[in-house]
Design an enzyme around this catalytic site. Sequence first.
Site, PDB file in Angstrom:
ATOM      1  N   GLY A   3      12.566  -2.393  11.471  1.00  0.00           N
ATOM      2  CA  GLY A   3      11.200  -1.811  10.552  1.00  0.00           C
ATOM      3  C   GLY A   3      10.047  -2.694  10.562  1.00  0.00           C
ATOM      4  N   GLN A   4       9.927  -3.707  10.908  1.00  0.00           N
ATOM      5  CA  GLN A   4       8.800  -4.527  10.905  1.00  0.00           C
ATOM      6  C   GLN A   4       7.730  -3.844  11.558  1.00  0.00           C
ATOM      7  OE1 GLN A   4       9.033  -8.602  12.326  1.00  0.00           O
ATOM      8  NE2 GLN A   4       7.158  -9.240  11.677  1.00  0.00           N
ATOM      9  N   SER A   5       6.546  -3.693  10.849  1.00  0.00           N
ATOM     10  CA  SER A   5       5.365  -3.087  11.430  1.00  0.00           C
ATOM     11  C   SER A   5       4.017  -3.718  11.396  1.00  0.00           C
ATOM     12  CB  SER A   5       5.123  -1.583  10.663  1.00  0.00           C
ATOM     13  OG  SER A   5       4.835  -2.075   9.329  1.00  0.00           O
ATOM     14  N   HIS A  65       6.099 -11.599   6.167  1.00  0.00           N
ATOM     15  CA  HIS A  65       6.084 -11.146   4.505  1.00  0.00           C
ATOM     16  C   HIS A  65       7.461 -10.898   4.054  1.00  0.00           C
ATOM     17  CE1 HIS A  65       5.443  -7.841   7.416  1.00  0.00           C
ATOM     18  NE2 HIS A  65       6.186  -6.768   6.644  1.00  0.00           N
ATOM     19  N   HIS A  69       9.215  -8.814   1.280  1.00  0.00           N
ATOM     20  CA  HIS A  69       9.165  -7.394   0.406  1.00  0.00           C
ATOM     21  C   HIS A  69       9.965  -8.127  -0.812  1.00  0.00           C
ATOM     22  CE1 HIS A  69       7.899  -4.289   3.313  1.00  0.00           C
ATOM     23  NE2 HIS A  69       8.282  -5.330   4.242  1.00  0.00           N
ATOM     24  N   ILE A  74       0.927  -1.239   0.069  1.00  0.00           N
ATOM     25  CA  ILE A  74       0.273  -0.010   0.065  1.00  0.00           C
ATOM     26  C   ILE A  74       0.758   1.445   0.028  1.00  0.00           C
ATOM     27  CG2 ILE A  74      -0.382   0.448   2.514  1.00  0.00           C
ATOM     28  CD1 ILE A  74      -3.318   0.556   2.097  1.00  0.00           C
TER      29      ILE A  74
HETATM   30  P1  DGP Z   1       6.931  -4.416   7.364  1.00  0.00           P
HETATM   31  O1  DGP Z   1       7.386  -2.596   7.622  1.00  0.00           O
HETATM   32  O2  DGP Z   1       8.322  -5.024   7.072  1.00  0.00           O
HETATM   33  O3  DGP Z   1       6.295  -4.855   8.493  1.00  0.00           O
HETATM   34  O4  DGP Z   1       5.824  -3.901   6.105  1.00  0.00           O
HETATM   35  C1  DGP Z   1       4.859  -4.005   6.170  1.00  0.00           C
HETATM   36  C2  DGP Z   1       4.312  -3.386   4.890  1.00  0.00           C
HETATM   37  O5  DGP Z   1       2.995  -3.630   4.780  1.00  0.00           O
HETATM   38  C3  DGP Z   1       4.556  -1.921   4.762  1.00  0.00           C
HETATM   39  O6  DGP Z   1       5.241  -1.573   3.661  1.00  0.00           O
HETATM   40  C4  DGP Z   1       3.004  -1.413   4.376  1.00  0.00           C
HETATM   41  C5  DGP Z   1       2.303  -2.668   4.119  1.00  0.00           C
HETATM   42  N1  DGP Z   1       0.818  -2.493   4.387  1.00  0.00           N
HETATM   43  C6  DGP Z   1       0.331  -2.577   5.729  1.00  0.00           C
HETATM   44  N2  DGP Z   1      -0.780  -2.379   5.848  1.00  0.00           N
HETATM   45  C7  DGP Z   1      -1.584  -2.628   4.465  1.00  0.00           C
HETATM   46  C8  DGP Z   1      -2.421  -2.928   3.667  1.00  0.00           C
HETATM   47  O7  DGP Z   1      -3.574  -2.976   4.446  1.00  0.00           O
HETATM   48  N3  DGP Z   1      -2.238  -3.037   2.380  1.00  0.00           N
HETATM   49  C9  DGP Z   1      -1.395  -3.272   1.731  1.00  0.00           C
HETATM   50  N4  DGP Z   1      -1.514  -3.557   0.529  1.00  0.00           N
HETATM   51  N5  DGP Z   1      -0.037  -3.168   2.295  1.00  0.00           N
HETATM   52  C10 DGP Z   1      -0.275  -2.880   3.669  1.00  0.00           C
END
Ligand code: DGP
Length: 120
Positions: A99-101, A106, A108, A32
Amino acid sequence: MASDCIFCKIIKGEVPSKKVYEDELTYAFHDINPVAPVHILIVPKKHILGIQEMESEDRELVGHMFYVAKEIADSLNLNPDESLKGGYRLVFNVGRDAGQSVFHLHLHLIGGRSMSWPPG
Ligand code: DGP
Protein backbone atom coordinates in the site's frame (compact mmCIF):
# COMPACT_ATOMS: atom_id res chain seq x y z
CA MET A 1 15.91 16.39 -0.38
CA ALA A 2 14.44 15.18 -3.65
CA SER A 3 13.02 17.93 -5.87
CA ASP A 4 10.09 15.85 -7.15
CA CYS A 5 9.08 14.42 -3.74
CA ILE A 6 5.77 15.63 -2.28
CA PHE A 7 6.90 15.05 1.33
CA CYS A 8 10.18 16.94 0.75
CA LYS A 9 8.05 19.82 -0.56
CA ILE A 10 5.82 19.63 2.55
CA ILE A 11 8.88 19.65 4.85
CA LYS A 12 10.25 22.71 3.01
CA GLY A 13 6.87 24.47 3.24
CA GLU A 14 6.43 24.53 -0.55
CA VAL A 15 3.24 22.47 -0.21
CA PRO A 16 0.89 23.33 2.68
CA SER A 17 0.23 20.84 5.45
CA LYS A 18 -1.39 20.77 8.86
CA LYS A 19 1.68 20.50 11.08
CA VAL A 20 1.47 18.53 14.31
CA TYR A 21 5.11 18.44 15.40
CA GLU A 22 8.60 19.32 14.15
CA ASP A 23 12.15 18.86 15.37
CA GLU A 24 15.57 18.80 13.72
CA LEU A 25 15.06 15.27 12.38
CA THR A 26 11.33 14.88 11.76
CA TYR A 27 8.16 16.61 10.61
CA ALA A 28 4.66 15.36 11.46
CA PHE A 29 1.38 16.43 9.85
CA HIS A 30 -2.20 15.30 9.30
CA ASP A 31 -2.75 12.85 6.46
CA ILE A 32 -4.72 14.42 3.59
CA ASN A 33 -6.86 11.29 3.31
CA PRO A 34 -7.50 10.13 6.90
CA VAL A 35 -8.67 6.57 7.52
CA ALA A 36 -9.53 7.26 11.18
CA PRO A 37 -10.33 10.28 13.40
CA VAL A 38 -6.58 10.60 14.05
CA HIS A 39 -4.26 9.96 11.09
CA ILE A 40 -0.85 11.59 11.35
CA LEU A 41 2.27 10.99 9.28
CA ILE A 42 5.70 11.16 10.94
CA VAL A 43 8.31 11.85 8.27
CA PRO A 44 12.10 12.11 8.49
CA LYS A 45 13.56 15.28 6.99
CA LYS A 46 16.17 13.06 5.31
CA HIS A 47 14.81 11.72 2.03
CA ILE A 48 14.74 7.93 2.40
CA LEU A 49 12.58 6.06 -0.12
CA GLY A 50 11.10 3.73 2.49
CA ILE A 51 12.09 1.03 4.96
CA GLN A 52 13.30 -0.93 1.92
CA GLU A 53 16.08 1.65 1.54
CA MET A 54 16.88 2.06 5.24
CA GLU A 55 20.59 1.81 6.02
CA SER A 56 22.39 0.88 9.20
CA GLU A 57 23.08 4.58 9.88
CA ASP A 58 19.30 5.27 9.85
CA ARG A 59 18.54 3.02 12.85
CA GLU A 60 18.56 5.86 15.35
CA LEU A 61 16.44 8.04 13.07
CA VAL A 62 13.78 5.34 12.68
CA GLY A 63 13.80 4.75 16.43
CA HIS A 64 13.34 8.50 16.90
CA MET A 65 10.30 8.39 14.58
CA PHE A 66 8.68 5.85 16.91
CA TYR A 67 9.47 8.01 19.93
CA VAL A 68 7.92 11.05 18.22
CA ALA A 69 4.82 8.96 17.45
CA LYS A 70 4.54 7.96 21.11
CA GLU A 71 4.92 11.57 22.24
CA ILE A 72 2.23 12.74 19.79
CA ALA A 73 -0.03 9.90 20.97
CA ASP A 74 0.55 11.05 24.57
CA SER A 75 -0.40 14.62 23.66
CA LEU A 76 -3.64 13.32 22.11
CA ASN A 77 -4.41 11.00 25.04
CA LEU A 78 -4.20 7.97 22.78
CA ASN A 79 -1.75 5.83 24.72
CA PRO A 80 -3.43 2.87 26.45
CA ASP A 81 -4.22 3.20 30.17
CA GLU A 82 -3.06 0.74 32.88
CA SER A 83 -5.84 -1.65 31.91
CA LEU A 84 -4.46 -1.49 28.32
CA LYS A 85 -7.67 0.08 27.04
CA GLY A 86 -7.33 2.55 24.22
CA GLY A 87 -4.48 2.57 21.75
CA TYR A 88 -3.58 3.26 18.15
CA ARG A 89 -1.70 1.72 15.28
CA LEU A 90 1.76 2.57 13.92
CA VAL A 91 2.30 1.45 10.33
CA PHE A 92 5.03 1.51 7.72
CA ASN A 93 3.74 0.45 4.31
CA VAL A 94 6.76 -1.02 2.52
CA GLY A 95 6.37 -1.27 -1.25
CA ARG A 96 3.36 -0.99 -3.55
CA ASP A 97 1.88 -4.40 -2.60
CA ALA A 98 1.73 -3.22 1.03
CA GLY A 99 0.00 0.00 0.00
CA GLN A 100 2.96 2.37 -0.17
CA SER A 101 2.09 5.22 -2.53
CA VAL A 102 4.53 7.94 -1.43
CA PHE A 103 8.17 6.96 -1.70
CA HIS A 104 9.54 9.05 1.15
CA LEU A 105 9.66 7.14 4.42
CA HIS A 106 6.67 7.84 6.70
CA LEU A 107 5.16 6.30 9.79
CA HIS A 108 1.36 6.34 9.98
CA LEU A 109 -0.13 7.04 13.41
CA ILE A 110 -3.76 5.93 13.18
CA GLY A 111 -6.20 6.10 16.09
CA GLY A 112 -9.41 7.38 17.56
CA ARG A 113 -11.43 4.29 16.70
CA SER A 114 -11.14 0.54 17.32
CA MET A 115 -9.47 -1.50 14.59
CA SER A 116 -9.57 -5.08 13.40
CA TRP A 117 -6.73 -7.51 12.72
CA PRO A 118 -5.47 -8.74 10.29
CA PRO A 119 -5.43 -5.62 8.11
CA GLY A 120 -6.72 -5.90 4.54
P1 DGP B 1 1.31 5.33 1.91
O1 DGP B 1 0.13 4.82 1.14
O2 DGP B 1 1.69 4.42 3.08
O3 DGP B 1 2.47 5.64 1.01
O4 DGP B 1 0.82 6.68 2.57
C1 DGP B 1 0.89 7.90 1.94
C2 DGP B 1 -0.07 8.81 2.64
O5 DGP B 1 0.28 10.13 2.31
C3 DGP B 1 -1.53 8.62 2.23
O6 DGP B 1 -2.28 8.18 3.36
C4 DGP B 1 -1.99 9.98 1.77
C5 DGP B 1 -0.89 10.91 2.25
N1 DGP B 1 -0.61 12.01 1.37
C6 DGP B 1 -0.25 11.94 0.06
N2 DGP B 1 -0.06 13.17 -0.45
C7 DGP B 1 -0.28 14.03 0.59
C8 DGP B 1 -0.23 15.45 0.68
O7 DGP B 1 0.07 16.18 -0.27
N3 DGP B 1 -0.52 15.98 1.91
C9 DGP B 1 -0.84 15.21 2.98
N4 DGP B 1 -1.12 15.83 4.14
N5 DGP B 1 -0.89 13.88 2.93
C10 DGP B 1 -0.62 13.30 1.72
